[in-house]
Structure formats: structure tokens, C-alpha cells
Design a protein around this motif. Sequence first.
Motif, PDB file in Angstrom:
ATOM      1  N   ARG A 200       0.975  -0.824  -0.265  1.00  0.00           N
ATOM      2  CA  ARG A 200       0.265  -0.118  -0.308  1.00  0.00           C
ATOM      3  C   ARG A 200       0.983   1.530  -0.472  1.00  0.00           C
ATOM      4  N   ARG A 201       1.605   1.602   0.817  1.00  0.00           N
ATOM      5  CA  ARG A 201       2.559   2.955   0.808  1.00  0.00           C
ATOM      6  C   ARG A 201       3.703   2.602  -0.111  1.00  0.00           C
ATOM      7  N   THR A 202       3.838   1.015  -0.569  1.00  0.00           N
ATOM      8  CA  THR A 202       4.787   1.966  -1.491  1.00  0.00           C
ATOM      9  C   THR A 202       4.503   1.950  -3.154  1.00  0.00           C
ATOM     10  N   ALA A 203       3.178   1.433  -3.523  1.00  0.00           N
ATOM     11  CA  ALA A 203       2.383   1.863  -4.628  1.00  0.00           C
ATOM     12  C   ALA A 203       2.048   3.498  -4.458  1.00  0.00           C
ATOM     13  N   ASN A 204       1.221   3.873  -2.973  1.00  0.00           N
ATOM     14  CA  ASN A 204       1.079   5.263  -3.294  1.00  0.00           C
ATOM     15  C   ASN A 204       2.235   6.224  -3.315  1.00  0.00           C
ATOM     16  N   THR A 205       3.386   5.946  -2.888  1.00  0.00           N
ATOM     17  CA  THR A 205       4.802   6.712  -2.914  1.00  0.00           C
ATOM     18  C   THR A 205       4.733   7.035  -4.774  1.00  0.00           C
ATOM     19  N   PHE A 206       4.866   5.603  -5.350  1.00  0.00           N
ATOM     20  CA  PHE A 206       4.961   5.367  -7.082  1.00  0.00           C
ATOM     21  C   PHE A 206       4.076   6.560  -7.075  1.00  0.00           C
ATOM     22  N   ALA A 207       2.921   6.515  -7.345  1.00  0.00           N
ATOM     23  CA  ALA A 207       1.972   7.556  -7.608  1.00  0.00           C
ATOM     24  C   ALA A 207       2.229   9.100  -7.056  1.00  0.00           C
ATOM     25  N   LEU A 208       2.281   9.702  -5.868  1.00  0.00           N
ATOM     26  CA  LEU A 208       2.078  10.439  -5.150  1.00  0.00           C
ATOM     27  C   LEU A 208       3.831  10.607  -6.690  1.00  0.00           C
ATOM     28  N   GLU A 209       5.509  10.737  -6.796  1.00  0.00           N
ATOM     29  CA  GLU A 209       5.627  11.401  -7.612  1.00  0.00           C
ATOM     30  C   GLU A 209       5.567  10.629  -9.013  1.00  0.00           C
ATOM     31  N   ARG A 210       4.734  10.435  -9.361  1.00  0.00           N
ATOM     32  CA  ARG A 210       4.626   9.911 -10.790  1.00  0.00           C
ATOM     33  C   ARG A 210       5.506   9.290 -11.350  1.00  0.00           C
ATOM     34  N   ARG A 211       5.796   7.854 -10.530  1.00  0.00           N
ATOM     35  CA  ARG A 211       6.438   7.327 -10.818  1.00  0.00           C
ATOM     36  C   ARG A 211       6.454   6.429 -12.098  1.00  0.00           C
ATOM     37  N   ASP A 212       7.559   5.629 -13.114  1.00  0.00           N
ATOM     38  CA  ASP A 212       6.572   4.977 -13.872  1.00  0.00           C
ATOM     39  C   ASP A 212       6.081   3.299 -13.629  1.00  0.00           C
ATOM     40  N   PRO A 213       5.455   2.662 -14.260  1.00  0.00           N
ATOM     41  CA  PRO A 213       4.739   1.370 -14.038  1.00  0.00           C
ATOM     42  C   PRO A 213       5.618   0.480 -14.160  1.00  0.00           C
ATOM     43  N   GLY A 214       5.824  -0.623 -12.912  1.00  0.00           N
ATOM     44  CA  GLY A 214       6.495  -1.610 -13.364  1.00  0.00           C
ATOM     45  C   GLY A 214       8.079  -1.075 -13.355  1.00  0.00           C
ATOM     46  N   SER A 215       8.886  -0.292 -12.506  1.00  0.00           N
ATOM     47  CA  SER A 215      10.308   0.661 -11.936  1.00  0.00           C
ATOM     48  C   SER A 215      10.384   0.036 -11.068  1.00  0.00           C
ATOM     49  N   MET A 216      10.176  -0.887 -10.720  1.00  0.00           N
ATOM     50  CA  MET A 216      10.591  -1.397  -9.575  1.00  0.00           C
ATOM     51  C   MET A 216      10.976  -2.922 -10.062  1.00  0.00           C
ATOM     52  N   SER A 217      12.439  -3.397  -9.322  1.00  0.00           N
ATOM     53  CA  SER A 217      12.296  -5.054  -9.676  1.00  0.00           C
ATOM     54  C   SER A 217      11.518  -5.743  -8.153  1.00  0.00           C
ATOM     55  N   VAL A 218      10.835  -7.311  -8.832  1.00  0.00           N
ATOM     56  CA  VAL A 218      11.088  -7.793  -7.716  1.00  0.00           C
ATOM     57  C   VAL A 218      11.453  -7.957  -6.226  1.00  0.00           C
ATOM     58  N   ALA A 219      12.924  -8.559  -6.964  1.00  0.00           N
ATOM     59  CA  ALA A 219      14.237  -8.329  -5.739  1.00  0.00           C
ATOM     60  C   ALA A 219      13.473  -7.272  -5.010  1.00  0.00           C
ATOM     61  N   GLU A 220      13.822  -5.672  -5.386  1.00  0.00           N
ATOM     62  CA  GLU A 220      13.754  -4.733  -4.608  1.00  0.00           C
ATOM     63  C   GLU A 220      12.375  -4.700  -4.013  1.00  0.00           C
ATOM     64  N   LEU A 221      11.620  -5.319  -4.217  1.00  0.00           N
ATOM     65  CA  LEU A 221       9.842  -5.131  -3.499  1.00  0.00           C
ATOM     66  C   LEU A 221       9.840  -5.795  -2.080  1.00  0.00           C
ATOM     67  N   VAL A 222      10.177  -6.930  -2.750  1.00  0.00           N
ATOM     68  CA  VAL A 222      10.300  -7.921  -1.726  1.00  0.00           C
ATOM     69  C   VAL A 222      11.907  -7.591  -0.556  1.00  0.00           C
ATOM     70  N   ALA A 223      12.599  -7.551  -0.902  1.00  0.00           N
ATOM     71  CA  ALA A 223      13.373  -6.449   0.761  1.00  0.00           C
ATOM     72  C   ALA A 223      12.923  -5.860   1.322  1.00  0.00           C
ATOM     73  N   LEU A 224      11.672  -4.733   0.792  1.00  0.00           N
ATOM     74  CA  LEU A 224      11.153  -4.042   1.592  1.00  0.00           C
ATOM     75  C   LEU A 224      10.034  -4.753   2.296  1.00  0.00           C
ATOM     76  N   VAL A 225       9.682  -5.680   1.935  1.00  0.00           N
ATOM     77  CA  VAL A 225       8.596  -6.505   3.058  1.00  0.00           C
ATOM     78  C   VAL A 225       9.339  -6.861   3.931  1.00  0.00           C
ATOM     79  N   ASP A 226      10.297  -7.835   3.455  1.00  0.00           N
ATOM     80  CA  ASP A 226      11.209  -8.634   4.354  1.00  0.00           C
ATOM     81  C   ASP A 226      11.728  -7.585   5.193  1.00  0.00           C
ATOM     82  N   ALA A 227      12.279  -6.281   5.161  1.00  0.00           N
ATOM     83  CA  ALA A 227      12.769  -5.482   6.050  1.00  0.00           C
ATOM     84  C   ALA A 227      11.820  -4.955   7.136  1.00  0.00           C
ATOM     85  N   ALA A 228      10.374  -5.001   6.402  1.00  0.00           N
ATOM     86  CA  ALA A 228       9.659  -5.148   8.069  1.00  0.00           C
ATOM     87  C   ALA A 228       8.177  -6.272   7.736  1.00  0.00           C
ATOM     88  N   SER A 229       8.773  -7.130   7.599  1.00  0.00           N
ATOM     89  CA  SER A 229       7.741  -8.841   8.726  1.00  0.00           C
ATOM     90  C   SER A 229       8.258  -8.515   9.422  1.00  0.00           C
TER      91      SER A 229
END
Length: 333
Positions: free
Chosen positions: A304-333
Motif C-alpha cells: 500500500r505505502r509503496t504504491a502510494n509513493t509511486f503514484a505521488l511521485e508519478r513514477r513509471d509503472p513496473g520500474s521497481m524490481s521484484v527483488a527490491e520490493l521483496v526486500a522492502l517487505v522482508d525488512a518490515a516483516s
Amino acid sequence: MRYIVIGAGAVGGAIGGRLAEAGHDVVLVARGTQYEALRTGGLRLVTPDGPRTHLLPVVDRPEALDLTVDDVLVLAVKTQDSTAALDAWSVRPVAGGSTAGERLPLICAQNGVEGERLALRRFRHVYGMCVWLPATFVEPGEVSAAGTPLTGILHLGRYPTGTDETVRLVAADLEKSKMLAPVVPDVMRWKYGKLLSNLANAIEALTGPLTEQDAFALFKRALAEGQAVLAAAGIDPVGQEEQAEARSGRIRFEPFDGSPRGAGSSWQSLSRGTGTIEADYLNGEIVLLGRFHGVPTPVNDVLRRTANTFALERRDPGSMSVAELVALVDAAS
């Protein structure tokens, strides 16, 4: 009945276009460049049947339209845009007396489960629609929908529960318009079932189509949280088997040019640079219920938080790697 489609994007454009093809009265409501394109060139709806251009009435605000008791409002904006639309339309006068909020039916043709609650604060007669209608808002004035022989399957019912003659009449009109519209007394069970599958929307929007095993594994983690939260809340969503049975053999997808199916609604929001995304009402619904019922939801909260950041910053869809996203999730879990 006359259908006033509030939000003539992918879903609203497809529903409005198909209703118009079947001879029903339709008014489209849009803003900005979409309004200008529809006003000057009509709605171009591209389906496996071929493209059709519908020159339909279009307005950009409620004040531009006189309402009658035969009108049905179809709310097809994203949930984050619902409050403004509901506030504007609910107070509009209806010929013969009273207001739209008191007299007219309003159908929430939206993902998530919050739209109906927002609507019921302002409208007396609210209906839920579980939208299974893959469509793409291609560019101003153009919508594509690849489903055939049906364009979509739209379970309908009163909110919070029940059925009535109005919903049966609407369903009959939809079924004359190349859409299946089962009338069910428990429409929110269908919408909660769809909500669980929509937990993947943020992953797709951030990293691209789910093709990697790690992306599927991340979705399974988000899904497990969602299932645990709904169980804790005493909510029994329609399961995958029941959903598959409802759709089996009724719809298939035929890309128009051999290309893959278009990406989902959250991806489309990022690609258009709208500045908003519906993650607060998809993954965020699971986070909210988790906080109510004491169930941890770290995966959905990061999505939720990462998707909102992408929208607010108008970042391109698909511009984060799966590994990067998994790392964010693992750090928060």
C-alpha cells in the motif's frame, strides 16, 4: 431506464458502450481530456467484434444534466475519487421532487468494498457490482475490452444485502448488452472474493506483470494475510472455485493484435500519471481490518505505502524490481 455512467474510463466506458450498442439510453460523465475527447469525437470502444464509435451525450459535472426518476447512476470512478462524486451527485434535484440521493438507484461498479459504504451515507438505494471486466483506458476517447463472447461478468445485488426489482431490471439490460449479470443476495461476498485477487494489483503496478516466481510468492504472502484478516473479521468471501465456476466457458480473451492482455487498473493509474492509486482500498482494506482485529499485515502495508509513493511521485509503472520490493517487505516483516 437511462444510465448515467459517472467515470467513463476503462470499466465505465466498456459498460456504457455496450449498453449503448444494445439500444439503451446512456450518458457519460468524464473530466478533463477524457471529457473533451468524448464530447468532440465520441467513445471508441474496441472489442473482439471490432471497433465502434458511440456518439453519446457527455457531461463534465452534475449541473449539466437534468435528472429524472428513470435514471440509474453507475459509479465507475476509482474509490479514492468516490467521495467528491457522491457529494456532487447525491444533492442534485430530480424532476418531480426530492434529490438523487433520496430517489435514484446508485450502482458501485468498483473494485474494493469501501465504495458502497461511502455511497450509503449519501444514497438511500445502493447496489454493489462485482466487476470482472478486463478493460483498458487506452487514451482519451478510447477504451478496449478483450472479453468474448461476453465483455464481462457483473454480479449484482442490493447493498448491504438482498435483491429487488430494480436490480433485476438492470441485470436484464446488461445481459442484452453482451454482459452476464447474475443477481445475488450476497453481492459483497463476491466483492470480498475479488478483493483478495486484487491484492496483486500493487505488485503488478510496481514491478510489472506477475511472471516471476518471486512475484507469485509475494502475492501468496499478501493473499495469506488477506484470508487471515477476513477470517478474523467473520467475513466469508466467495472462493476461487465458486468464482471459476461462475466464469467457466462464458468468457475468453482475444487480444486484438497478438499482444498480451493489458495490465490492470492500478498499472493504468500509474501509466496515466494521475497522482493517485487505489491501493488504500485494496491492500489498505486488509491493513485496516487487520488493525481492527489484531492481525499483522506487513506485506499489504508495504504494498500500500509503496504504491502510494509511486503514484505521488508519478513514477513509471513496473520500474521497481521484484527483488527490491521483496526486500522492502522482508525488512518490515
